[in-house]
Design a protein around this motif. Structure first.
Motif, PDB file in Angstrom:
ATOM      1  N   VAL A  36      -8.323  -0.825   2.985  1.00 38.18           N
ATOM      2  CA  VAL A  36      -8.015  -1.088   4.394  1.00 38.18           C
ATOM      3  C   VAL A  36      -6.925  -0.104   4.805  1.00 38.18           C
ATOM      4  O   VAL A  36      -5.805  -0.152   4.282  1.00 38.18           O
ATOM      5  CB  VAL A  36      -7.531  -2.533   4.603  1.00 38.18           C
ATOM      6  CG1 VAL A  36      -7.254  -2.790   6.082  1.00 38.18           C
ATOM      7  CG2 VAL A  36      -8.545  -3.526   4.048  1.00 38.18           C
TER       8      VAL A  36
ATOM      9  N   ILE B 222      -4.555   1.657   7.745  1.00 38.47           N
ATOM     10  CA  ILE B 222      -3.977   1.525   9.085  1.00 38.47           C
ATOM     11  C   ILE B 222      -3.463   2.893   9.507  1.00 38.47           C
ATOM     12  O   ILE B 222      -2.529   3.432   8.910  1.00 38.47           O
ATOM     13  CB  ILE B 222      -2.830   0.496   9.098  1.00 38.47           C
ATOM     14  CG1 ILE B 222      -3.266  -0.822   8.449  1.00 38.47           C
ATOM     15  CG2 ILE B 222      -2.345   0.280  10.531  1.00 38.47           C
ATOM     16  CD1 ILE B 222      -4.481  -1.473   9.077  1.00 38.47           C
TER      17      ILE B 222
ATOM     18  N   ILE C 219       0.430  -7.424   8.819  1.00 37.40           N
ATOM     19  CA  ILE C 219      -0.691  -7.883   7.987  1.00 37.40           C
ATOM     20  C   ILE C 219      -0.173  -8.392   6.648  1.00 37.40           C
ATOM     21  O   ILE C 219      -0.552  -9.484   6.189  1.00 37.40           O
ATOM     22  CB  ILE C 219      -1.699  -6.735   7.775  1.00 37.40           C
ATOM     23  CG1 ILE C 219      -2.332  -6.317   9.103  1.00 37.40           C
ATOM     24  CG2 ILE C 219      -2.781  -7.139   6.770  1.00 37.40           C
ATOM     25  CD1 ILE C 219      -3.002  -4.964   9.060  1.00 37.40           C
TER      26      ILE C 219
ATOM     27  N   LEU D 186      -4.197  -2.554   0.970  1.00 40.82           N
ATOM     28  CA  LEU D 186      -3.787  -2.234   2.332  1.00 40.82           C
ATOM     29  C   LEU D 186      -2.956  -0.959   2.292  1.00 40.82           C
ATOM     30  O   LEU D 186      -1.929  -0.897   1.606  1.00 40.82           O
ATOM     31  CB  LEU D 186      -2.961  -3.388   2.914  1.00 40.82           C
ATOM     32  CG  LEU D 186      -2.356  -3.170   4.297  1.00 40.82           C
ATOM     33  CD1 LEU D 186      -3.445  -3.098   5.363  1.00 40.82           C
ATOM     34  CD2 LEU D 186      -1.361  -4.294   4.623  1.00 40.82           C
TER      35      LEU D 186
ATOM     36  N   ILE E  42     -12.447  -0.297   5.667  1.00 39.35           N
ATOM     37  CA  ILE E  42     -11.999  -0.841   6.957  1.00 39.35           C
ATOM     38  C   ILE E  42     -10.834   0.019   7.412  1.00 39.35           C
ATOM     39  O   ILE E  42      -9.921   0.300   6.634  1.00 39.35           O
ATOM     40  CB  ILE E  42     -11.525  -2.305   6.813  1.00 39.35           C
ATOM     41  CG1 ILE E  42     -12.637  -3.197   6.245  1.00 39.35           C
ATOM     42  CG2 ILE E  42     -11.034  -2.851   8.154  1.00 39.35           C
ATOM     43  CD1 ILE E  42     -12.151  -4.563   5.789  1.00 39.35           C
ATOM     44  N   THR E  43     -10.857   0.452   8.673  1.00 41.76           N
ATOM     45  CA  THR E  43      -9.705   1.203   9.170  1.00 41.76           C
ATOM     46  C   THR E  43      -9.359   0.768  10.576  1.00 41.76           C
ATOM     47  O   THR E  43     -10.189   0.212  11.298  1.00 41.76           O
ATOM     48  CB  THR E  43      -9.951   2.727   9.121  1.00 41.76           C
ATOM     49  OG1 THR E  43      -8.704   3.407   9.249  1.00 41.76           O
ATOM     50  CG2 THR E  43     -10.900   3.184  10.206  1.00 41.76           C
ATOM     51  N   LEU E  44      -8.119   1.004  10.948  1.00 40.45           N
ATOM     52  CA  LEU E  44      -7.624   0.731  12.301  1.00 40.45           C
ATOM     53  C   LEU E  44      -6.959   1.990  12.810  1.00 40.45           C
ATOM     54  O   LEU E  44      -6.235   2.665  12.082  1.00 40.45           O
ATOM     55  CB  LEU E  44      -6.630  -0.430  12.276  1.00 40.45           C
ATOM     56  CG  LEU E  44      -5.977  -0.819  13.616  1.00 40.45           C
ATOM     57  CD1 LEU E  44      -5.737  -2.319  13.695  1.00 40.45           C
ATOM     58  CD2 LEU E  44      -4.654  -0.074  13.843  1.00 40.45           C
TER      59      LEU E  44
ATOM     60  N   ILE F   9      -7.501  -7.132  11.818  1.00 39.65           N
ATOM     61  CA  ILE F   9      -7.579  -6.747  10.411  1.00 39.65           C
ATOM     62  C   ILE F   9      -7.500  -7.974   9.509  1.00 39.65           C
ATOM     63  O   ILE F   9      -8.266  -8.100   8.532  1.00 39.65           O
ATOM     64  CB  ILE F   9      -6.466  -5.742  10.055  1.00 39.65           C
ATOM     65  CG1 ILE F   9      -6.730  -4.397  10.725  1.00 39.65           C
ATOM     66  CG2 ILE F   9      -6.351  -5.570   8.540  1.00 39.65           C
ATOM     67  CD1 ILE F   9      -7.881  -3.606  10.127  1.00 39.65           C
TER      68      ILE F   9
ATOM     69  N   GLN G 274     -10.703  -9.627   9.119  1.00 39.84           N
ATOM     70  CA  GLN G 274     -11.568  -8.914   8.178  1.00 39.84           C
ATOM     71  C   GLN G 274     -11.204  -9.221   6.723  1.00 39.84           C
ATOM     72  O   GLN G 274     -12.034  -9.099   5.825  1.00 39.84           O
ATOM     73  CB  GLN G 274     -11.471  -7.402   8.406  1.00 39.84           C
ATOM     74  CG  GLN G 274     -12.000  -6.922   9.746  1.00 39.84           C
ATOM     75  CD  GLN G 274     -13.510  -6.998   9.845  1.00 39.84           C
ATOM     76  OE1 GLN G 274     -14.224  -6.665   8.903  1.00 39.84           O
ATOM     77  NE2 GLN G 274     -14.020  -7.458  10.981  1.00 39.84           N
TER      78      GLN G 274
END
Length: 452
Positions: free
Chosen positions: A106, A108, A121, A157, A181-183, A283, A286
Motif C-alpha cells: 500500500v 501513499i 492509517i 504501508l 493499492i496506491t493513493l 485506504i 481497503q
C-alpha cells in the motif's frame, strides 16, 4: 543476514537499520555526520558509527547487502570498495521491495499530505490492533521506530517519496514499490534540482500509475486538477476511487466531522487535513477497517511530528510548528490555521531552506501562498544559498516573487527574532514553517521573551 548502510543517519535509513537490527540481522553503518534524533536512536541500539567518515575497510566479502543512502556521493570510497568486491548494492526502496514481494503493498504518494495520511492509517490500524509492516517518514507517537519489517504481516504501508532513490539510482523511490493499492494526494511541482520542468515532475506520477500491479487499486484526490488529469490518461486498467472533502465544522481550532455515525470530534484541524483524513479512510477500508472503526480511532490522532505540532506557549498565544516548505504545503498550512482561528491574528513565518525554495527561478510558485496570514515573514540564510551554489538572493527580489508588499523578508535570524518579540501580542497565533530549524531559533524562548 549481514547488512551495511552507507549514510546510515538519514531519516528513513536509520529507521530501516533499526528495523533490521530488531529482526535479528547483523547491521553496521557509516556516515560523515549524524544529527538528532537519528544519532541518539542509533546509539541506544549500538548502531551509531564509532567515528564519522567513510572507511573502505568497513566493506568485507561476508556482507550480504550494501544499502546506499541518498546522502552519499557517487565517488564514496565505501561504494567503490563494494563494487570492487562485487557486493550487491541496493537503495533502501529497492531493499524494502525485496522484503515485501509477498505482501500487499500500500503506497501513499503525492506532493503533499503523504506523511500525514500514512500516519493516520497507521494510527487507526494500531488502535484496533491490526498489525502491518510499514515505512513512514515522520515519528508517530506510540511507535519506537517508523519502519517495521516482519515475516508474517499481510500488508505493508509505504510512504511513497518521488525523490531519487540513491546517487547511483536516479529513479523516484516510489517506482520501486510496485503497489497493489496506491493513493495520490496531490501534485504540485517540487524538487526542481532533479525535475527541472513541471512536465518532468508530473511524468513521475504517470509512471507510478503504470507500476501498479495488475488488478490493483488507485485512490485519488479528485479536488486536485493535476491528479485528475493523471488518473484520466493512465492506460493501466486499475480500479479507481475518488475522494474529496468530508462534511465538517470548525470552532476556534476544533474540528468536528459530520458523519453517518454521528459527530466525530478531532484533534487536528485544517481543510487539507480533512482531505487527508478522507483519503486515509478509503485506504483503511481497503485494509479491512470499516467506517465505524475508523472514526472511533481517528478522534485520538494528534498528528505526525512537525505537522501542525503545538509549541508550548503562554499569555493566550497559540503556536504551531509545521514541516511545510514547498509552495502548496505552505499555502495549505497557512489557510488551515487562518480557517481554524478566523478571529485571531495569525503571524506566519516561513524559512526558505531547500534547494527548490532558494531557487529564484522557482520562487514564483510561492506567489500568494502566505496571503491568508495577517502578518507574514520569510527568512533565508545567505550562507545556505552559497552552500547550495545558487545565485545570491536579496530581500526585495523575494518579496516580489511572493507578490505581497506587506510581507517582510529577513536574512539574519537575530533581526527576525527581535521583530517577532516586538510584534507578538496576546491571543495571536504564531505559525512556524520550515524543513530546517531557522538556524537554531528556540521558539519557546522567543515567545516567553516577547513584549506582551
Amino acid at each position: 543476514m549481514k547488512v551495511h548502510f552507507i549514510a546510515i543517519g538519514g531519516s528513513a535509513m536509520h529507521n530501516l537499520a533499526i528495523a533490521l537490527h530488531q529482526k535479528g540481522y547483523e547491521v553496521s553503518g557509516s556516515d560523515d555526520e549524524v544529527f538528532e534524533p537519528s544519532r541518539s536512536r542509533l546509539d541506544s541500539r549500538g548502531l551509531l558509527p564509532k567515528s564519522m567518515g567513510w572507511y573502505p575497510e568497513n566493506i568485507t566479502t561476508d556482507l550480504d547487502y550494501i544499502i546506499l543512502g541518498m546522502h552519499a556521493r557517487k565517488d564514496n570510497p565505501e561504494l567503490a570498495k563494494a563494487n570492487e568486491l562485487g557486493i550487491k548494492v541496493l537503495s533502501y526502496p529497492e531493499f524494502i521491495f525485496e522484503q515485501s514481494k509477498d505482501k500487499t503493498r500500500v503506497v501513499i504518494a503525492g506532493s503533499h499530505g503523504k506523511t500525514t495520511i500514512s500516519a493516520m492509517i497507521l494510527h487507526v490500524l494500531h488502535y484496533h490492533n491490526h498489525q502491518c509492516d510499514f515505512m513512514i517518514g515522520a515519528q508517530l507517537e506510540g511507535f519506537d521506530a517508523m519502519v517495521r519489517l516482519t515475516n508474517d504481516s499481510d500488508f505493508i504501508l509505504l510512504e511513497g517519496d518521488e525523490y531519487l532513490s540513491s546517487p547511483i539510482d536516479l529513479r523516484p523511490k516510489f517506482l520501486h514499490y510496485k503497489p497493489n493499492i496506491t493513493l495520490i494526494s496531490g501534485i504540485a511541482w517540487d524538487h526542481v534540482n532533479v525535475f527541472t520542468t513541471y512536465d518532468d515532475y508530473v511524468k513521475q506520477f504517470d509512471l507510478l500509475l503504470e507500476s501498479i500491479e495488475p488488478g490493483g487499486v488507485v485512490i485519488y484526490n479528485q479536488t486536485d486538477t493535476e491528479v485528475d488529469n493523471v488518473i484520466e490518461r493512465t492506460k493501466n486498467e486499475v480500479k479507481k476511487f475518488a475522494y474529496g472533502l468530508p462534511d465538517y465544522e470548525v470552532n476556534d481550532g476544533h474540528a468536528v466531522l459530520n458523519t453517518e455515525e454521528g459527530p466525530v470530534p478531532l484533534s487536528i484541524f485544517g481543510k487539507h487535513n480533512m482531505n487527508n483524513l478522507e483519503g486515509a479512510r478509503w485506504i483503511c477500508n481497503q485494509m479491512g477497517i470499516n467506517d465505524e472503526q475508523f472514526y472511533e480511532a481517528i478522534t485520538s490522532f494528534k498528528g505526525a511530528a512537525r505537522r501542525l505540532e503545538t509549541i508550548d506557549a503562554s499569555e493566550g498565544i497559540k503556536a504551531f510548528r509545521d514541516f511545510a516548505h514547498a509552495p502548496s504545503k505552505v499555502n495549505a498550512t497557512v489557510n488551515a490555521v487562518k480557517e481554524s482561528f478566523p478571529n485571531r491574528r495569525v503571524i506566519a513565518c516561513l524559512e526558505l531552506h531547500t534547494f527548490s525554495s532558494l531557487n529564484i527561478e522557482f520562487m514564483d510558485q510561492y506567489a500568494e501562498s502566505m496571503d491568508a496570514a495577517d502578518v507574514k515573514y520569510v527568512y533565508f540564510n545567505p550562507e545556505v544559498v552559497a552552500h547550495k551554489r545558487l545565485p545570491e538572493l536579496n530581500t526585495q527580489a523575494i518579496q516580489d516573487k511572493f507578490g505581497n508588499s506587506q510581507l517582510e523578508v529577513f536574512d539574519d535570524n537575530t533581526n527576525l527574532i527581535s521583530k517577532i518579540k516586538t510584534e507578538l501580542k496576546k491571543d495571536d497565533v504564531l505559525l512556524i514553517m520550515s524543513s530546517g530549524s531557522f538556524d537554531g531559533i528556540d521558539w519557546k524562548k522567543v515567545i516567553e521573551e516577547a513584549d506582551i
